[in-house]
Every structure is written in C-alpha cells, then in structure tokens.
Design an enzyme around this catalytic site. Sequence first.
Site, PDB file in Angstrom:
ATOM      1  CG  ASN A   9      -1.580   0.977   1.712  1.00 21.91           C
ATOM      2  OD1 ASN A   9      -1.917   2.122   0.499  1.00 21.91           O
ATOM      3  ND2 ASN A   9      -2.021   1.613   2.492  1.00 21.91           N
ATOM      4  CD1 TRP A  10       3.531   0.918  -2.911  1.00 15.80           C
ATOM      5  CD2 TRP A  10       3.189   2.066  -4.849  1.00 15.80           C
ATOM      6  NE1 TRP A  10       4.306   0.769  -3.507  1.00 15.80           N
ATOM      7  CE2 TRP A  10       4.389   1.374  -4.984  1.00 15.80           C
ATOM      8  CE3 TRP A  10       3.202   3.027  -5.721  1.00 15.80           C
ATOM      9  CZ2 TRP A  10       4.437   0.629  -6.279  1.00 15.80           C
ATOM     10  CZ3 TRP A  10       3.671   3.056  -7.142  1.00 15.80           C
ATOM     11  CH2 TRP A  10       4.413   1.357  -7.299  1.00 15.80           C
ATOM     12  CE  LYS A  11       0.100   3.235   5.341  1.00 16.50           C
ATOM     13  NZ  LYS A  11      -0.072   3.695   6.088  1.00 16.50           N
ATOM     14  CG  HIS A  93      -5.993   2.096   5.557  1.00 18.91           C
ATOM     15  ND1 HIS A  93      -5.658   3.002   6.451  1.00 18.91           N
ATOM     16  CD2 HIS A  93      -4.980   1.149   5.627  1.00 18.91           C
ATOM     17  CE1 HIS A  93      -4.289   2.662   6.614  1.00 18.91           C
ATOM     18  NE2 HIS A  93      -3.819   1.432   6.053  1.00 18.91           N
ATOM     19  CD  GLU A  95      -3.167   5.904   6.666  1.00 21.72           C
ATOM     20  OE1 GLU A  95      -3.039   5.494   5.944  1.00 21.72           O
ATOM     21  OE2 GLU A  95      -1.902   5.116   7.526  1.00 21.72           O
ATOM     22  CD  GLU A 165      -3.108  -2.634   7.886  1.00 21.72           C
ATOM     23  OE1 GLU A 165      -2.150  -2.695   7.172  1.00 21.72           O
ATOM     24  OE2 GLU A 165      -4.340  -1.507   7.574  1.00 21.72           O
ATOM     25  N   GLY A 171       2.100   2.291  10.837  1.00 24.37           N
ATOM     26  CA  GLY A 171       3.313   3.827  10.607  1.00 24.37           C
ATOM     27  C   GLY A 171       4.384   4.018  12.205  1.00 24.37           C
ATOM     28  CB  SER A 210       5.412  -1.482  12.111  1.00 24.94           C
ATOM     29  OG  SER A 210       4.572  -0.322  12.347  1.00 24.94           O
ATOM     30  N   GLY A 231       2.473  -1.132   4.623  1.00 28.31           N
ATOM     31  CA  GLY A 231       2.632   0.883   3.511  1.00 28.31           C
ATOM     32  C   GLY A 231       3.930   0.630   3.742  1.00 28.31           C
ATOM     33  N   GLY A 232       4.859   1.136   4.604  1.00 30.42           N
ATOM     34  CA  GLY A 232       5.768   1.779   4.309  1.00 30.42           C
ATOM     35  C   GLY A 232       7.499   1.200   3.784  1.00 30.42           C
TER      36      GLY A 232
HETATM   37  P1  PGA Z   1       2.755   0.535   7.987  1.00 25.05           P
HETATM   38  O1  PGA Z   1       1.485   0.619   7.227  1.00 25.05           O
HETATM   39  O2  PGA Z   1       3.329  -1.107   7.155  1.00 25.05           O
HETATM   40  O3  PGA Z   1       3.668   1.245   7.076  1.00 25.05           O
HETATM   41  O4  PGA Z   1       2.917   0.202   9.248  1.00 25.05           O
HETATM   42  C1  PGA Z   1       0.867  -0.341   7.175  1.00 25.05           C
HETATM   43  C2  PGA Z   1      -0.922   0.367   6.593  1.00 25.05           C
HETATM   44  O5  PGA Z   1      -1.119   0.960   6.100  1.00 25.05           O
HETATM   45  O6  PGA Z   1      -1.794  -0.302   5.905  1.00 25.05           O
END
Ligand code: PGA
Length: 246
Positions: A9-11, A93, A95, A165, A171, A210, A231-232
Amino acid sequence: MKNKLIIGNWKMNGDSVSNKVLVNSILNYKTTNTDIVICPPAPYLSQVQSLIAESDITLGAQNVSSQNNGAFTGETSVSMLNDIGCTYSLVGHSERRALFHETNEVIAEKIKQLLNANLKPLLCIGESLEQRENNETESVIIEQIQEVIDLVGLNNFAPVIIAYEPIWAIGTGKTASAEQAQDIHKLIRDYLNTLDSSIFCDLTILYGGSVNESNAASLIAQADIDGFLVGGASLKADAFEQICLA
Ligand code: PGA
C-alpha cells in the site's frame, strides 16, 4: 499450500519516475509461493498496470466509491477500477476511517460495490490503542466485520479478504507481536467459521502494521497469518523483497 498474499500500500507517495524504478525492482524479485499486489495512488493505477502487464503482479486500488457513477466529485467507481485492470481494492483503511470519517456502514456499501463488480475487496479492520487497553479489541473487530456481513449477506462475504491492522501499529514502528497478531487472526477465523465453516474454508487474513524485513518471518510463521498489508516498507524495494521472501 496456498500462496501467501503480500499487498504493498503505497498510500499518497510516489511519482511517475519513482514508481517506474520501484516496479522494475519488484518485477525482478525471485519470490516463490507468493502473490504480490501493488496499490499505488489512483492517478498512477494505469501507469503501474502497464508496467506489470506482462507479469504475475496484480493491481489494487487504495479506495473506491460507494456509489455507481454521477455527481461525486473526486471519487473513483468500481467500473473505472475494472476498466483500468484493477483486481483488488482496499476498503476501510484506518486512515480512511479516522481522517475521512468512513463509517462501518459506508465501508459495507463499498464492499458491496466491489463484490457486485467482481473485484476483490480487502477489508481493513483493527482497534485503537485505547480500545485495546479497554479490552474492546474483540468487539470492535467483530462489529467491523459483522456490519459488512449484515449488508452483503454471509454467502457473498466469502471472497472478502480481511486485513487485520491494529491502528497503534500502523506507521508507528510498533508492530504487534507475532502472538498478539496470531490471537486476533484466530479469533477472526473462528468467528467466521462459527457463522458457517463451509463458506470460510479458504478465508485469507492478512496482517498489517509496521511489517518490515525484520519481523516478517516470525509473523508469517503463525498459523492464521496468510500474508501482509505493507505500508512504509513497500516503498523500499529491498525491504519489500525481504518481506516477500520471508
Ligand atoms: P505501515 O502501514 O506498514 O507503514 O505500518 C500499513 C498500512 O497502513 O497498511
């Protein structure tokens, strides 16, 4: 054995130059028994689709509209995602839930849209730190799942992939321990199997929060963790490869 599913997930990151570099690295991964899905920001879905067209990598969106079409400025419909070659879409998600006020109800509508369009929904669920400390994890998660089932029906829920999650791990660099993650994954699987074990024999439950090259191996060794939502670390070609190899 079923392939592990790893979603990047590149956000809201990347541009057409860096996307190309990253996808070209991913195309050279020497992974086996792993299905890789990339979820770039909406403006780059077509670019990434053309870069991965000859490969086994699959395209996913980060979000989708709960509406079919019409006067919904800024939204992307399921038919648009289908049209450009998307297979998956993230929904709910944390966010989106926190920053864009998406409720379980809206999320359920989005899942319904995706299922009707034969796209594969990735339903993101998870508790906040406060909810965990108040022992509300189980009820929060079950409610997030149940509201979708109530709208789409139990039989139709079968293709939905669940991404657990914990919000406190997203993050933050603070990942759930392998045991903490496994406990919740088992809880989710047991809950759905109690509703109807014949429907959920092929259920996929991903862990996210993470995930990195250091913790991926211990997490994926857990019985009920079928893959990751990353994500990251999915923005770093080497780290993402290590996760896919784990
Ligand atoms: P993260 O993000 O790996 O940076 O914690 C995961 C996500 O939001 O899907």
